[in-house]
Design a protein around this motif. Structure first.
Motif, PDB file in Angstrom:
ATOM      1  N   PRO A 138       0.312   7.714   1.839  1.00 17.77           N
ATOM      2  CA  PRO A 138      -0.374   8.898   1.310  1.00 17.77           C
ATOM      3  C   PRO A 138       0.553  10.109   1.289  1.00 17.77           C
ATOM      4  O   PRO A 138       1.692  10.053   1.773  1.00 17.77           O
ATOM      5  CB  PRO A 138      -1.524   9.096   2.301  1.00 17.77           C
ATOM      6  CG  PRO A 138      -0.970   8.563   3.596  1.00 17.77           C
ATOM      7  CD  PRO A 138      -0.085   7.405   3.224  1.00 17.77           C
ATOM      8  N   GLU A 148       0.851  -1.191   0.000  1.00 21.62           N
ATOM      9  CA  GLU A 148       0.000   0.000   0.000  1.00 21.62           C
ATOM     10  C   GLU A 148       0.879   1.231   0.000  1.00 21.62           C
ATOM     11  O   GLU A 148       1.700   1.433   0.898  1.00 21.62           O
ATOM     12  CB  GLU A 148      -0.914  -0.002   1.231  1.00 21.62           C
ATOM     13  CG  GLU A 148      -1.933   1.115   1.218  1.00 21.62           C
ATOM     14  CD  GLU A 148      -2.960   0.976   2.333  1.00 21.62           C
ATOM     15  OE1 GLU A 148      -3.622   1.977   2.646  1.00 21.62           O
ATOM     16  OE2 GLU A 148      -3.086  -0.128   2.885  1.00 21.62           O
ATOM     17  N   SER A 175      -4.034  10.383  -1.930  1.00 17.18           N
ATOM     18  CA  SER A 175      -3.292   9.305  -2.569  1.00 17.18           C
ATOM     19  C   SER A 175      -2.233   9.870  -3.511  1.00 17.18           C
ATOM     20  O   SER A 175      -2.329  11.020  -3.977  1.00 17.18           O
ATOM     21  CB  SER A 175      -4.238   8.393  -3.344  1.00 17.18           C
ATOM     22  OG  SER A 175      -4.919   9.131  -4.351  1.00 17.18           O
TER      23      SER A 175
END
Length: 212
Positions: free
Chosen positions: A134, A131, A141
């Motif tokens: 951010p 992942e 994102s």
């Protein structure tokens, strides 16, 4: 190190009042940057560049010559790619695995375009995707701005799917083929690739660089 103009790449979301992106990096490993080159992404208004340099300046200190690109000009070819397989819903991944019959056809023939490119997605075949963190500033994102690759396409038969149209006639291992296959002379990671990622909400926020 790289310069991108809004007139050439309308796909890039330039911050208001800018039409030129410049990426500068130090050609050395930096522990604080994950043992990758330290870099700066600068967004500029080209009308304020009064005296453009005739040639890029030579680095004062080169820690790793593999991070110094040959001078070259981008000749963009727009192509359609599809998301990295780990980004797909699980039910679709299951259908792909059944269709591929163990040959990774989607990953290498349809999914992510290799080579130096603007926008799109990046492959994560070395580490798996995981992942992405951010944006450090606003939590939005991240999205790919520019990918740098050690070569433009794979040398196997499947890799020719992504070879630029103007290079597909070149005979393997000839000087012309080798220059087209590795036009920048960069070696990213262990002959792999890396990408500059920017905030999807505000590209002027600090950028990140991830390698494979």
């Amino acid at each position: 190190m790289a310069q991108l103009a809004a007139a050439d790449f309308p796909e890039i979301a330039f911050p208001a009042g800018t039409d030129l992106a410049q990426i500068l990096w130090c050609p050395s490993h930096h522990p604080d940057w994950g043992y990758a080159p330290a870099f700066r992404l600068i967004w500029r208004d080209s009308s304020t560049v009064a005296e453009p340099l005739a040639a890029p300046p030579t680095p004062h200190l080169i820690g790793d010559a593999d991070y110094v690109p040959r001078p070259c000009v981008l000749h963009p070819e727009r192509v359609i790619e599809y998301p990295w397989h780990e980004e797909l819903p699980k039910d679709l991944r299951d259908k792909l695995e059944e269709w591929e019959a163990g040959e990774s056809l989607y990953q290498y023939m349809l999914s992510i375009v290799p080579g130096c490119k603007v926008s799109g997605g990046m492959s994560w075949e070395v580490t798996d995707m995981g992942e992405l963190p951010p944006c450090d500033v606003c939590g939005a994102s991240l999205e790919l701005l520019l990918q740098l690759d050690s070569c433009e396409w794979s040398t196997d038969a499947e890799g020719l799917r992504w070879a630029p149209l103007e290079d597909r006639h070149l005979e393997f291992a000839t000087p012309e083929h080798n220059r087209a296959h590795e036009p920048t002379g960069l070696q990213i990671g262990r002959y792999s690739h890396g990408g500059f990622f920017v905030c999807s909400a505000a590209p002027e926020h600090p950028a990140s660089f991830f390698t494979q």
